[in-house]
Design a protein around this motif. Structure first.
Motif, mmCIF file in Angstrom:
data_model
loop_
_atom_site.group_PDB
_atom_site.id
_atom_site.type_symbol
_atom_site.label_atom_id
_atom_site.label_comp_id
_atom_site.label_asym_id
_atom_site.label_seq_id
_atom_site.Cartn_x
_atom_site.Cartn_y
_atom_site.Cartn_z
ATOM 1 N N LEU A 300 34.180 35.521 37.632
ATOM 2 C CA LEU A 300 33.215 36.429 38.565
ATOM 3 C C LEU A 300 33.429 37.854 38.172
ATOM 4 N N ALA A 301 34.717 38.298 37.955
ATOM 5 C CA ALA A 301 34.962 39.614 37.642
ATOM 6 C C ALA A 301 34.038 40.153 36.672
ATOM 7 N N GLU A 302 33.755 39.231 35.516
ATOM 8 C CA GLU A 302 33.043 39.652 34.437
ATOM 9 C C GLU A 302 31.557 39.645 34.831
ATOM 10 N N LEU A 303 31.192 38.737 35.484
ATOM 11 C CA LEU A 303 29.874 38.640 36.048
ATOM 12 C C LEU A 303 29.467 40.052 36.959
ATOM 13 N N ALA A 304 30.142 40.340 37.812
ATOM 14 C CA ALA A 304 30.031 41.276 38.839
ATOM 15 C C ALA A 304 29.796 42.570 37.941
ATOM 16 N N GLU A 305 30.952 42.638 36.974
ATOM 17 C CA GLU A 305 30.552 44.104 36.088
ATOM 18 C C GLU A 305 29.378 43.999 35.447
ATOM 19 N N SER A 306 28.930 42.876 34.992
ATOM 20 C CA SER A 306 27.679 42.915 34.038
ATOM 21 C C SER A 306 26.559 42.964 35.112
ATOM 22 N N MET A 307 26.647 42.866 36.341
ATOM 23 C CA MET A 307 25.476 42.920 37.455
ATOM 24 C C MET A 307 25.726 43.966 38.110
ATOM 25 N N SER A 308 26.404 44.948 37.954
ATOM 26 C CA SER A 308 26.626 46.121 38.564
ATOM 27 C C SER A 308 27.153 45.875 40.274
ATOM 28 N N PHE A 309 27.885 44.863 40.575
ATOM 29 C CA PHE A 309 28.193 44.576 41.867
ATOM 30 C C PHE A 309 29.568 44.863 41.904
ATOM 31 N N ARG A 310 30.267 45.297 43.017
ATOM 32 C CA ARG A 310 31.642 45.476 43.310
ATOM 33 C C ARG A 310 32.164 44.061 43.774
ATOM 34 N N LEU A 311 33.192 43.688 43.164
ATOM 35 C CA LEU A 311 33.995 42.459 43.366
ATOM 36 C C LEU A 311 35.059 42.587 44.200
ATOM 37 N N VAL A 312 34.906 42.050 45.532
ATOM 38 C CA VAL A 312 36.389 42.024 46.439
ATOM 39 C C VAL A 312 36.962 40.691 46.549
ATOM 40 N N THR A 313 38.033 40.540 46.212
ATOM 41 C CA THR A 313 38.736 39.185 46.432
ATOM 42 C C THR A 313 39.901 39.367 47.072
ATOM 43 N N PRO A 314 39.935 39.025 48.421
ATOM 44 C CA PRO A 314 40.933 38.622 49.276
ATOM 45 C C PRO A 314 42.456 38.327 48.395
ATOM 46 N N PRO A 315 43.724 38.760 48.898
ATOM 47 C CA PRO A 315 44.802 38.389 48.201
ATOM 48 C C PRO A 315 44.661 36.932 48.242
ATOM 49 N N ILE A 316 45.517 36.182 47.422
ATOM 50 C CA ILE A 316 45.372 34.675 47.194
ATOM 51 C C ILE A 316 46.026 34.193 48.339
ATOM 52 N N SER A 317 46.897 34.673 49.424
ATOM 53 C CA SER A 317 47.513 34.186 50.375
ATOM 54 C C SER A 317 46.648 33.994 51.556
ATOM 55 N N LEU A 318 45.397 34.765 51.454
ATOM 56 C CA LEU A 318 44.199 34.958 52.448
ATOM 57 C C LEU A 318 43.042 34.287 52.034
ATOM 58 N N CYS A 319 43.159 33.544 50.922
ATOM 59 C CA CYS A 319 41.874 32.875 50.393
ATOM 60 C C CYS A 319 41.856 31.472 51.010
ATOM 61 N N THR A 320 43.064 30.745 50.930
ATOM 62 C CA THR A 320 43.336 29.501 51.563
ATOM 63 C C THR A 320 43.469 29.781 53.173
ATOM 64 N N ASP A 321 43.303 28.493 53.844
ATOM 65 C CA ASP A 321 43.241 28.641 55.340
ATOM 66 C C ASP A 321 44.170 29.481 55.884
ATOM 67 N N ASN A 322 44.141 30.358 56.908
ATOM 68 C CA ASN A 322 45.181 31.141 57.408
ATOM 69 C C ASN A 322 44.638 31.457 58.797
ATOM 70 N N GLY A 323 45.776 31.883 59.579
ATOM 71 C CA GLY A 323 45.438 32.385 61.177
ATOM 72 C C GLY A 323 44.826 33.681 61.314
ATOM 73 N N ALA A 324 45.449 34.576 60.090
ATOM 74 C CA ALA A 324 45.117 36.024 60.127
ATOM 75 C C ALA A 324 43.188 36.121 60.266
ATOM 76 N N MET A 325 42.674 35.212 59.319
ATOM 77 C CA MET A 325 41.264 35.348 59.132
ATOM 78 C C MET A 325 40.687 35.151 60.590
ATOM 79 N N ILE A 326 41.328 34.155 61.192
ATOM 80 C CA ILE A 326 40.675 33.711 62.674
ATOM 81 C C ILE A 326 40.852 34.841 63.636
ATOM 82 N N ALA A 327 42.139 35.644 63.552
ATOM 83 C CA ALA A 327 42.461 36.386 64.439
ATOM 84 C C ALA A 327 41.460 37.668 64.258
ATOM 85 N N TRP A 328 41.178 37.915 62.891
ATOM 86 C CA TRP A 328 40.315 39.018 62.672
ATOM 87 C C TRP A 328 39.066 38.716 63.133
#
Ligand code: KG4
Ligand code: ZN
Length: 367
Positions: A300-328
């Motif tokens: 997806l980083a490769e794709l984003a670069e070719s399509m002029s999108f900024r790719l934002v990937t949360p840290p891996i620990s916050l990609c899987t289910d977590n309480g912080a995303m619910i609190a946010w």
């Protein structure tokens, strides 16, 4: 097992406690209005489910009931705060395994009621969707690829609670494709991390597998054909060949899934640009458990670069289910002054965009 992803410690106003119990993780976090995770604790029942080859809802619910009080106490202790410092309580109210969702919801309602603070009924998918606003402070709107064990969706996130779904899966979710592929090879549950580890020793493309819907002219996904092709190919091998080629199978499956995600996302990027031509900073966010996969991130980083999108990937620990995303998410609603009634009923199905038409070949709408 209890884990912690503490980043900062800060006391002050507007602290939201978030509770996530929709699957097999009992996760609790305290998040400040300044986007700081003050404390974060998780107890997982994944090891218990591993022996059953998948999450057993009844066991998950009982484990949440057993763990939640201790995880909340540990989170408050980690932040050196007491319940009186909490300004609102948020909990996943769906979609998810309903027994666990009820445990989290009832606890959050009881706490909010006892503390006389607002209660926030959070959509679990909105938790994944807005994680990049917590971690990277990105602005609305953005394109979201949400890839988890239960969902594979492309959405335009226009604002808080404001989503336009461009595509979804017609059958299995991307996470299920990893999990089922891993099950075929006897790697256990959850399959995604196991496939990723094994794939490191394999050669991608060594096994010819179909990339699902590669030339489709829409944003919908399908993974069942890939799953079947993978199982048929692997099961046709001798025991010795299975041993010898397992890593190649893992790498090839991972590659096919990453490619399928990238192709549909490319189509969604074009739709995003057509629908929102005035947006100059175009952003792609990936979220959900499968977003933890390095091959998916790289593709997806490769794709984003070719399509002029900024790719934002949360840290891996916050990609899987977590309480912080619910609190946010609770924090965002708190800042908007929108709270939930205490009689809000938990929802096993809760789409982010309930006006979206179903994908072709599917009569019913998905969460
Ligand atoms: O978002 P999530 O933690 O839970 C749901 O809401 O479903 O996603 C879980 C899914 C599982 O299917 C798991 O196999 C997958 O995410 N997953 C991964 C990786 N880590 C978790 N898939 C591929 N690679 C990974 N590293
Ligand atoms: Zn999830």
């Amino acid at each position: 097992m209890t884990s912690s992803t503490r980043q900062h410690r800060k006391t002050g106003p507007h602290i939201i406690l978030g509770i996530e119990t929709s699957c097999d993780d009992t996760s609790v976090a305290l998040v400040s209005a300044e986007r700081q995770i003050l404390a974060h604790q998780t107890a997982s029942s994944a090891q218990i489910h591993a022996t059953h080859g998948g999450v057993v809802p009844e066991i998950a619910a009982r484990e949440h009931l057993h763990s939640l009080h201790g995880v909340i106490t540990a989170t408050l202790k980690e932040a050196a705060l007491s319940v009186s410092d909490i300004d609102g309580v948020a909990a996943t109210a769906g979609p998810g395994l309903i027994g666990g969702v009820i445990v989290g919801t009832m606890t959050a309602k009881a706490m909010a009621s006892a503390l006389s603070v607002p209660y926030y009924a959070v959509n679990h998918l909105e938790g994944h969707a807005l994680t990049a606003r917590l971690t990277d402070g990105i602005s609305y709107p953005f394109l979201l690829l949400l890839v988890s064990g239960g969902h594979t969706q492309l959405l335009i996130v226009k604002g808080l609670g404001d989503y336009e779904r461009l595509g979804t899966t017609m059958d299995d979710a991307a996470g299920e494709a990893f999990d089922k592929g891993a099950a075929v090879m006897g790697l256990g549950y959850p399959g995604g991390p196991a496939i990723q580890r094994l794939a490191e020793q394999g050669e991608r493309g060594a096994v010819r597998l179909p990339v699902p819907r590669q030339s489709a002219r829409d944003c919908h996904f399908s993974f069942s054909g890939l799953k079947t092709a993978f199982a048929q190919s692997y099961n046709s091998l001798s025991e010795a060949d299975r041993q010898a080629r397992q890593a190649d199978y893992a790498a090839s499956l991972q590659e096919a899934i990453a490619e399928a995600l990238a192709r549909r996302t490319k189509f969604a990027m074009q739709e995003f640009t057509e629908k929102l031509p005035e947006v100059t900073e175009r952003q792609l966010v990936i979220a959900g458990g499968v977003a933890a996969n390095q091959a998916v991130r790289d593709r997806l980083a490769e794709l984003a670069e070719s399509m002029s999108f900024r790719l934002v990937t949360p840290p891996i620990s916050l990609c899987t289910d977590n309480g912080a995303m619910i609190a946010w998410v609770g924090q965002e609603y708190h800042q908007s002054g929108i709270s939930s009634p205490l009689d809000f009923a938990p929802r096993p199905r809760w789409p982010l965009d309930d006006t979206a038409p179903p994908p072709p070949g599917r009569g019913v709408r998905q969460a």
